[in-house]
Write a protein that holds these residues in place. Structure first.
Motif, short mmCIF file in Angstrom:
data_model
loop_
_atom_site.label_atom_id
_atom_site.label_comp_id
_atom_site.label_asym_id
_atom_site.label_seq_id
_atom_site.Cartn_x
_atom_site.Cartn_y
_atom_site.Cartn_z
N VAL A 1 1.40 6.44 -6.94
CA VAL A 1 0.35 7.38 -7.32
C VAL A 1 0.84 8.82 -7.17
O VAL A 1 0.55 9.69 -8.00
CB VAL A 1 -0.95 7.13 -6.51
N GLY A 2 1.65 9.04 -6.13
CA GLY A 2 2.26 10.36 -5.96
C GLY A 2 3.09 10.73 -7.18
O GLY A 2 3.06 11.86 -7.64
N ARG B 1 -3.85 4.67 -16.12
CA ARG B 1 -2.86 5.63 -16.59
C ARG B 1 -1.89 5.01 -17.60
O ARG B 1 -1.54 5.62 -18.59
CB ARG B 1 -2.12 6.22 -15.39
N LEU C 1 0.83 -1.19 0.00
CA LEU C 1 0.00 0.00 0.00
C LEU C 1 0.87 1.25 0.00
O LEU C 1 0.65 2.19 -0.76
CB LEU C 1 -0.91 -0.01 1.22
N ILE D 1 2.67 9.58 -10.23
CA ILE D 1 1.76 9.84 -11.35
C ILE D 1 1.20 11.25 -11.23
O ILE D 1 1.15 12.00 -12.19
CB ILE D 1 0.61 8.82 -11.37
N ALA D 2 0.82 11.59 -10.00
CA ALA D 2 0.22 12.91 -9.79
C ALA D 2 1.19 14.01 -10.19
O ALA D 2 0.80 15.04 -10.71
CB ALA D 2 -0.20 13.07 -8.34
N LYS D 3 2.46 13.78 -9.92
CA LYS D 3 3.45 14.79 -10.27
C LYS D 3 3.81 14.72 -11.74
O LYS D 3 4.59 15.53 -12.23
CB LYS D 3 4.70 14.61 -9.43
N GLY D 4 3.27 13.76 -12.44
CA GLY D 4 3.54 13.65 -13.86
C GLY D 4 4.84 12.95 -14.16
O GLY D 4 5.40 13.10 -15.24
N LYS E 1 1.04 4.08 -2.86
CA LYS E 1 0.78 5.49 -2.58
C LYS E 1 1.89 6.34 -3.18
O LYS E 1 1.63 7.41 -3.74
CB LYS E 1 0.68 5.73 -1.08
N LYS F 1 -7.90 0.07 -5.47
CA LYS F 1 -8.26 1.31 -6.14
C LYS F 1 -7.03 2.01 -6.71
O LYS F 1 -7.06 2.55 -7.81
CB LYS F 1 -8.98 2.25 -5.18
N VAL G 1 -6.02 3.05 -10.56
CA VAL G 1 -5.55 4.36 -11.02
C VAL G 1 -4.32 4.19 -11.91
O VAL G 1 -4.22 4.75 -12.98
CB VAL G 1 -5.20 5.26 -9.81
#
Lengths: 444, 961
Positions: B70-71, B107, B63, B73-76, B67, B99, B103
């Protein structure tokens, strides 16, 4: 509809991106940065921009830009409203909507965004529904989570989304059942120098905090609903009942929500709680000017005015201010040329006054701009429009809830124009048109 | 790549950008690629331990790793190399982990198609789960994975989910339809079937989503809506907010094709003559209204009644969409109810204000009365953003009339003194517009503006001068007083721009101030050497003009000034002086030009026009992106004009008793049941219908068809009766002209028609999209319809898929792409059935070989500048009187050529821009209206053959009434 979302801070760094369809490169934001540069102030960036292949719709909130990328025709308000909803949700979850908070909770924010849109179309935007799926962080929970490895994602699945009342989950239980309503009114007004109202209206909002067990059906009625000129409701309010009986009938969401917004506009109904006597003048000879402001109560319905604050955007030429306040403190920000006078409580016996001299830059022409005064104030336990809640009834559940209503009046956009009096040789350009006309008729 | 990373580790931001965006669109500035490598390695190192964590046995570690991923990915940042490690966790029991994996999967699946397939079976299993949420979320992720191989699986899943018992799953399937469509447009026909099914759904959850799918996949299939129209109207209030917006905008379009206009001719209404917009069909409308009094269709009323409460919605987008619905559909006297709600939206966020104000600006041009009572809401506040201020100013100017002008002008005075100089300048322009629109205040405004000339701020002065100049040019006779006054003020004015402008005015109107002008010149002669260059230039101009009109008094002065100018330090002034001297002072060298000096210098200059920038926005539906940008956005659906005759109302009747038998005939007419059948078998027949209709066109009003194609053919038949031209019912931007490809006599029952949908071709950008409607008019079914040999053999055609079987009387629409290589040479090919082969050819009109391109006026002029000489073709043409309005010109030009309108600041010049489809060469069309019906038509393009053909076509179109 909404293809991608970029979050950009005020220095122009993209710190979060989310794509709901295929990935769009960050470079698309360059068009936005161009516009951002051109606009000087972040507020002045046009919300809708066109690039060769995409359309960019952005909002600016809490020093952040929420920039969405669109590829086909869509009502721009649809996107704007949604972006604000995202910002609201973040605020609701973490208490504020700022870069730091979003970076700290990046995974939760990402999960939220994932739930809010599907393929660019809004899916779950009700905060009640979202909170069921993704729990907002609390200190206790984050401690527990780190110890046990438990998660923020709810293991129950959202029930609200299925029912005809998507804003409310089923199986709500409280030991103390309570329903509180805050009636908050803001006065928007423009006064001219003499204190005459140029424009005034009241914007009201009823914020509710409802913690009731089961599926309560509430009816809220007013003593004087005719006052309300224009209203907008939370989706839970039944339009039909309002139209026929002027009562608010609804099954409330669980927790905090905005029940209704309203508007009272006819000018004679809008009481102006304070008056302002002021003069700001600059002398032609010597680099200085004078300022004198006094504030007194006008129509306060016997309540005390609190949190009084005056903000003046001074002309650029004003270098410093040397003033004395009989009450409160003043600050003059040299960089932004903003004079703030924080007064506090208004005492009708001893009116607060701010007086003194202003220094202007030597050698520059006299300021010709007319600064306006912005006033901030608060009056507790009063809805200045006179709106009163008469009763709240509950159907559908047996218990007796605890009920409460609070009133509050605030100044919204409360502005006073000052026409500057300047001693000058070049009088002509500062006179009013009517004057000019006369002058002209005689002189030609 | 790692080897190259010996460089410094750059900060994360820039590098990630370059890594992620490979293959994305071109941009004005590209990020530095050097940073990319340095960064890449850091990611890589970090990812090593992420991989270990993901492969560990502990849930919490996994997990934690997810996380962090995903961080990233969020920052590109790129983390695609973790795909194998992540995808293993897709079946995890931990919901949050699952989940997050979803995500990640959504992507990166597109980039790692093969690996993504590993996860598919998990979703297929989940699709059968007893829990509706698990089913829904499985479908959601499955359909979000953009891997073409799984299209059949997705299709199957969607079909199953559309029949699910849970409305939530059905909603998800409606969303999935759009995703599949964008992944593979070939599935359109099948998807339409699913949409048709879901449209019948009675759940409020599904309604919004399915209408959204309808709008994306098949917005032109209006016929699918008929049966669901009343249901949608009734459900509307209970649908979630976002769905409401979509449904309302779809119903607006629907209503405009189904109901007759509620705007009676010569009704109470109308300050500004709403005819301008609907000019083209005003005649038909008149005949209509004379024939019978207008009675609103109950369904039309139902829509208006059911949307009205939504004006009270908290969602601004909903309020706006209801407002535009009323604007486009309601009788004129009912539109006013939206005013209050729109004004309410002005208290919302800045961005909301911006959009709402834009729409109000457009509305207020046509209907002042609507917003006049709320004038004060448009007063500018010092805290408003610049674009908000400008819009408010625009609206206040639109609202100005004799009664309120003094209030507005007083308000404007405050604005002129604003610290925001750009805004002050805009205010001055607004004052100018008020002055021209309202003759009572022209003098007041002028006087006020004259005073502003002595303002210290240059922007204000420059703007005032420009506006005064414009005002004086419109009516110079009455204003010699002003000119005199300006002469008086002249001594006190120091801003060079203002001095220069006054001198220009003096010169231009020197005959109206015969005494003052020479005196001003005298003063200027004294101070000439101390003046700024711009003032000197205008002094020379003034001297020259005076020399021509009043040489007796000014001859010596002029010569003096010309002498001063001759030795000026600035070469511009020396040049000008030399030029003027040659022009006005007769001598043996100057020759013929001298005679024309007066005509050259004192030529009447056209007065500029002061009008609203929102004047032509009403061509777009309010509340749309296109309206906001004033450019037709991709995917914009044109709002059609009202039909002159209402299509059959009974199509909306729903058989309540027998819900199973969906397409039972409604009223007992044999002909109708046939056409009913056709709607629901997905075809757009018109051939057959035409044949039977023409025999009984008096029956037209009862025809149950309202499919657009049918509708057109109906009109064509009734042409004699109602004089409805084809143009009326087709949107002005996409006029559909259908051409015959194969007649059913020659085609042994197979007939084909084609038209150019004017959409970018899906298959290859260099191809022109062509839609072919194949109809079987024979009495037996045709099999294996396909495209055979083509000539020339090199012809590049994207064929449609073979149609296995076409039943008698059925028809099918197929799309193909043809690369015409920018020539109008016909594409010849064979249309084959199992038994026969028919040679057919498609010859495109030259205008169809173009695609619109959007550009600003500036870019247009720039491009035009590059395409002069050989590349320019022009002709003076005569236009039919009916075509002289700008609306009509636009319509005619767009009917001929697929070009985009370029907004123009000049009223008499119309510009259009396009590119050729194959080679992308720029094609610029500009039309300059001269007096009455004459106009100069210019085409700039390097494709000169196309230019001359286009010129011919345009000439013809504009000459026709």
């Amino acid at each position: 509809m909404i293809h991608s979302l970029f979050l950009i801070n005020h220095t122009g760094d993209i710190f979060l991106e989310k794509h709901w369809k295929s990935v769009i490169g960050r470079s698309v934001c360059d068009y936005f940065f161009e516009a951002r540069e051109k606009a000087v102030e972040p507020e002045n960036v046009p919300p809708v921009l066109q690039t060769p292949h995409h359309y960019l719709i952005s909002i600016y909130r809490g020093k952040l830009f929420f920039l969405s990328v669109i590829q086909t025709e869509v009502p721009p308000l649809f996107v704007i409203e949604f972006l604000h909803r995202v910002a609201d949700t973040i605020q609701d979850y973490f208490g504020e909507c700022s870069e730091g908070v979003i970076k700290d909770n990046v995974v939760t924010v990402y999960e939220l965004l994932e739930e809010m849109l599907d393929n660019g179309f809004p899916l779950a935007t009700e905060s009640n529904v979202l909170k069921e799926m993704i729990r907002p962080p609390t200190i206790l929970r984050s401690v527990v989570n780190t110890l046990t490895g438990a998660s923020n994602v709810g293991d129950t699945l959202p029930t609200g989304q299925l029912s005809n009342v998507p804003w409310r989950r089923v199986g709500v239980k409280y030991t103390n059942n309570e329903a509180y309503f805050d009636v908050i009114e803001e006065i928007d007004a423009i006064l001219d120098k003499s204190g005459t109202t140029v424009f005034a209206e009241i914007q009201g909002v009823i914020e509710a905090c409802v913690r009731l067990t089961g599926m309560p059906d509430l009816t809220l009625s007013f003593m004087n609903p005719r006052l309300l000129d224009d209203v907008s409701f939370h989706p839970c309010v039944r339009f039909k009942r309002w139209e026929s009986e002027r009562v608010l009938s609804f099954i409330p969401p669980d927790g905090n929500f905005t029940l209704m917004n309203y508007h009272v506009s006819s000018q004679n109904l809008v009481a102006i709680p304070v008056y302002v006597k002021q003069s700001i003048s600059f002398f032609e000879t010597g680099p200085c000017g004078r300022l004198d402001i006094t504030i007194g109560p006008k129509q306060t319905m016997g309540k005390t005015v609190e949190g009084l604050m005056v903000t003046i955007h001074m002309p650029k030429a004003v270098l410093s201010a040397n003033l004395t306040a009989t009450q409160g403190t003043y600050t003059y920000d040299l960089a932004t040329k903003v004079l703030v006078w924080d007064i506090g409580k208004l005492n009708p016996q001893k009116l607060p006054n701010l007086k003194g001299s202003l220094t202007t830059q030597a050698g520059t022409p006299k300021p010709e701009d007319n600064p306006s005064l912005n006033i901030d104030l608060k009056i507790q336990q009063l809805a200045i429009s006179g709106l009163k809640v008469s009763r709240l009834d509950m159907y559908g559940e047996k218990y007796k809830p605890f009920k409460g209503v609070k009133y509050l009046t605030k100044a919204g956009k409360f502005q006073i124009y000052i026409y500057m009096f300047i001693f000058l040789e070049n009088l002509m350009s500062y006179l009013l048109f009517e004057w000019l006309q006369c002058v002209l008729k005689h002189s030609i | 790549m790692r080897n190259m990373s010996t460089a410094v580790l750059y900060n994360d931001q820039g590098g990630a950008e370059a890594a992620v965006e490979a293959g994305q669109e071109s941009t004005p500035t590209t990020s530095s690629s050097g940073a990319a490598f340095g960064l890449f390695s850091t990611d890589f190192k970090k990812n090593e331990d992420l991989k270990e964590m993901l492969e560990s046995n502990k849930e919490s570690l996994k997990l934690e790793a997810m996380k962090r991923v995903v961080g990233l990915i969020a920052k590109g940042k790129n983390s695609s190399e973790l795909f194998p490690a992540v995808v293993k966790n897709v079946a995890s029991k931990n919901i949050e982990l699952k989940k997050l994996v979803y995500v990640y999967l959504v992507r990166y699946a597109e980039e790692q198609q093969d690996l993504a397939l590993l996860s598919i079976s998990t979703f297929q299993r989940a699709l059968k789960d007893p829990n509706q949420f698990i089913r829904a979320s499985a479908l959601r992720v499955l359909s979000s994975i953009r891997v073409p191989i799984i299209v059949p699986i997705m299709m199957l899943a969607i079909k199953e989910a559309a029949a699910d018992l849970s409305p939530y799953v059905r909603k998800t399937s409606a969303h999935a339809i759009q995703k599949l469509y964008s992944l593979d447009p070939e599935q359109k026909e099948q998807l339409i079937e699913v949409i048709e099914k879901l449209l019948k759904d009675k759940s409020t959850l599904v309604a919004g989503s399915v209408v959204m799918a309808f709008e994306e996949v098949c917005p032109d299939r209006i016929d699918l809506i008929h049966k669901n129209y009343r249901k949608l109207c009734n459900l509307l209030v209970d649908v979630e907010e976002w769905g409401q917006v979509v449904i309302i905008s779809m119903l607006t379009r629907y209503a405009r094709t189904q109901f007759t206009s509620p705007w009676k001719e010569g009704a109470i209404f109308d300050e500004n003559n709403d005819k301008t917009f609907y000019e083209s069909d005003s005649e038909e409308k008149k005949e209509q209204t004379e024939a019978k009094p207008y009675i609103m269709d109950p369904d039309h009323r139902l829509l208006l009644r059911n949307t009205k409460p939504l004006l009270q919605s908290r969602n601004t987008a909903v309020v706006m969409s209801v407002a535009q619905l009323y604007w486009h559909l309601a009788p004129k006297h009912e539109v006013n109810i939206v005013t209050k709600s729109l004004v309410r939206l002005l208290r919302s966020h800045r961005e909301v204000q911006y959009i709402v104000l834009q729409n109000i600006a457009t509305m207020s041009i046509q209907r002042k009365g609507m917003f006049e009572p709320y004038m004060k809401s448009f007063y500018v506040r010092s805290t408003d953003a610049t674009h908000i201020k400008t819009l408010k100013l625009e609206i206040l100017t639109n609202l100005a009339n004799e009664a309120n002008i003094s209030t507005i002008l007083r308000e404007f005075q405050t604005y002129v003194k604003s610290q925001d100089k750009a805004f002050a300048a805009a205010t001055i322009q607004a004052i100018g517009r008020c002055a021209t629109n309202i003759s009572e205040v022209t003098d007041t405004c002028l006087n006020g503006l004259v005073l502003l000339l002595s303002n210290r701020d240059e922007t204000v002065v420059a703007e005032s001068v420009v506006v005064i100049k414009k005002l004086l040019q419109t009516q110079p006779t009455q204003h010699s007083e002003i000119i005199k006054h300006m002469a008086k003020l002249f001594d006190n004015i120091t801003v060079p721009m203002a001095r220069a402008s006054i001198l220009w005015l003096m010169g231009e109107y020197c005959e109206r101030v015969p005494k003052i002008a020479p005196d001003v010149l005298r003063k200027m002669a004294k101070t000439f050497t101390a003046e700024e260059d711009i003032v000197k230039l205008q002094t020379v101009n003034l001297a020259a003009k005076l020399y021509l009109t009043n040489s007796k008094q000014t001859k010596l002065l002029t010569q003096y000034i010309l002498n001063l100018g001759k030795y000026d330090q600035n070469y511009d002034i020396r040049d000008r002086t030399r030029f003027i001297r040659q022009l006005i002072v007769p001598n043996e060298k100057s020759g013929a030009l001298n005679k024309y000096a007066r005509r050259i210098l004192l030529a009447p200059k056209p007065a500029p026009v002061l009008e609203s920038a929102f004047k032509d926005r009403d061509r777009f539906q309010l509340g749309t992106l296109s309206h906001s940008l004033n450019v037709k956005a991709a995917g914009y659906q044109e709002l059609s004009d009202w039909p002159a005759v209402a299509p059959d109302q009974s199509v909306r009747n729903v058989e309540v008793i027998e819900p199973v038998k969906e397409w039972a005939p409604l009223v007992g007419k044999t002909k109708k049941s046939k056409s009913e059948d056709k709607f629901y078998s997905d075809d757009e027949d018109e051939k057959e219908e035409e044949g039977s209709e023409s025999s009984g066109s008096e029956d037209s009003s009862s025809s149950s068809s309202s499919d657009e194609g049918l509708f057109l053919s109906l009109f064509r038949d009734c042409g004699g009766l109602f004089r409805v031209s084809l143009q009326v019912t087709t949107p002005s931007f996409g006029p559909v002209k259908t051409y015959e490809l194969l007649h059913h006599m020659t085609g042994k029952g197979l007939s084909a028609k084609y038209h150019f949908p004017r959409q970018p071709c899906l298959y290859q950008p260099s191809m022109v999209a062509v839609q072919v409607i194949l109809t079987n008019s024979s009495d037996h079914s045709l099999e294996e319809i396909h495209i055979g040999d083509r000539s020339p053999a090199s012809l590049n055609i994207h064929c449609f898929n073979t149609i296995e079987r076409l039943e008698p009387e059925a028809s099918v629409t197929v799309s193909m792409g043809i690369d015409f290589s920018d020539s109008t040479q016909a594409a010849n090919f064979q249309l084959c059935t199992k038994e026969d082969q028919f040679s057919v050819s498609i010859q495109p009109a030259v205008g169809e070989l173009l695609m619109p391109s959007t550009m600003t006026e500036e870019d247009f002029s720039k491009e035009q500048g590059k395409l002069l000489g050989m590349n320019e073709t022009s002709a003076t043409i005569t236009m039919a009187t009916a075509n002289t309005s700008s609306q009509a010109i636009g319509k005619q030009v767009l009917s001929v050529a697929n070009v985009g309108v370029v907004s123009s600041s000049q009223n008499n010049v119309h510009r259009f821009a396009g590119r050729t489809v194959s080679s992308g060469a720029v094609v610029l069309v500009s039309l300059e209206q001269k007096e009455s019906c004459a106009a100069l038509l210019t085409i700039n393009t390097e494709k000169s053959v196309m230019a001359s053909m286009l010129l011919r076509d345009l000439k013809q179109a504009l000459a026709q009434a």
